[in-house]
Design an enzyme around this catalytic site. Sequence first.
Site, PDB file in Angstrom:
ATOM      1  N   VAL A 158       0.906  -1.156   0.000  1.00 48.27           N
ATOM      2  CA  VAL A 158       0.000   0.000   0.000  1.00 48.27           C
ATOM      3  C   VAL A 158       0.948   1.210   0.000  1.00 48.27           C
ATOM      4  O   VAL A 158       1.567   1.516   1.014  1.00 48.27           O
ATOM      5  CB  VAL A 158      -0.941  -0.015   1.221  1.00 48.27           C
ATOM      6  N   PRO A 159       1.087   1.865  -1.158  1.00 51.86           N
ATOM      7  CA  PRO A 159       2.233   2.745  -1.426  1.00 51.86           C
ATOM      8  C   PRO A 159       2.223   4.121  -0.750  1.00 51.86           C
ATOM      9  O   PRO A 159       2.146   5.157  -1.406  1.00 51.86           O
ATOM     10  CB  PRO A 159       2.185   2.884  -2.954  1.00 51.86           C
ATOM     11  N   CYS A 160       2.392   4.141   0.549  1.00 55.48           N
ATOM     12  CA  CYS A 160       2.481   5.419   1.266  1.00 55.48           C
ATOM     13  C   CYS A 160       3.776   6.147   0.925  1.00 55.48           C
ATOM     14  O   CYS A 160       3.870   7.357   1.146  1.00 55.48           O
ATOM     15  CB  CYS A 160       2.340   5.206   2.775  1.00 55.48           C
ATOM     16  N   HIS A 161       4.757   5.438   0.357  1.00 59.03           N
ATOM     17  CA  HIS A 161       6.001   6.090  -0.044  1.00 59.03           C
ATOM     18  C   HIS A 161       5.771   7.093  -1.180  1.00 59.03           C
ATOM     19  O   HIS A 161       6.592   7.961  -1.412  1.00 59.03           O
ATOM     20  CB  HIS A 161       7.053   5.049  -0.455  1.00 59.03           C
TER      21      HIS A 161
END
Length: 189
Positions: A158-161
């Site tokens: 889950v791409p919080c980056h």
Amino acid sequence: MIPGTEKMADLHDRLAAAALRDGLLDIAYRTIDSPVGPLLLAATERGLVRVAYDREDHDAVLAQLADKISPRILHEPGRLDLAVRELDEYFARTRRSFDLPLDWRLAAGFRSAVLHHLPDIGYGQTASYAEVAVLAGSPKAVRAVGTACAKNPLPVVVPCHRVVRSDGAMGGYLGGPQAKRLLLDLEAA
């Protein structure tokens, strides 16, 4: 090989198979090496429930899972084969999104809403905390978006980056600034 190691491994495999067969295994886990360091992966029968960076202390993460979900946790790598394959493909730049089932029970309320919108930020793209707040339906909740990203139980997947500050600066990241930079650079290549 250390004497008895093979017997212990065989015993572990038999116990894990029995626990799975008898419905006594609620959380399976394994660790993998990755370009961002060792990652702990944990899954329930619903799907991947946790990805943890080494800096989070894997033992502490397992203890939290025992408290929040179930103490019936076992090193059972097989349940995580799909997650490992998809992460390997992602790090090899042959996968741009994840299709594996996810168990979202560690995220609730607004935090869950934020996390569910993060995959909408395309591979190789970024969005500001403010833009994500709008996506999640609360334009003024910029700080809450930062908190949701900081507590993301499924980083990388889950791409919080991909969430950055409005001025374009990276902002914080659960895995540390080097991990965030590496992930953003990997996707930009």
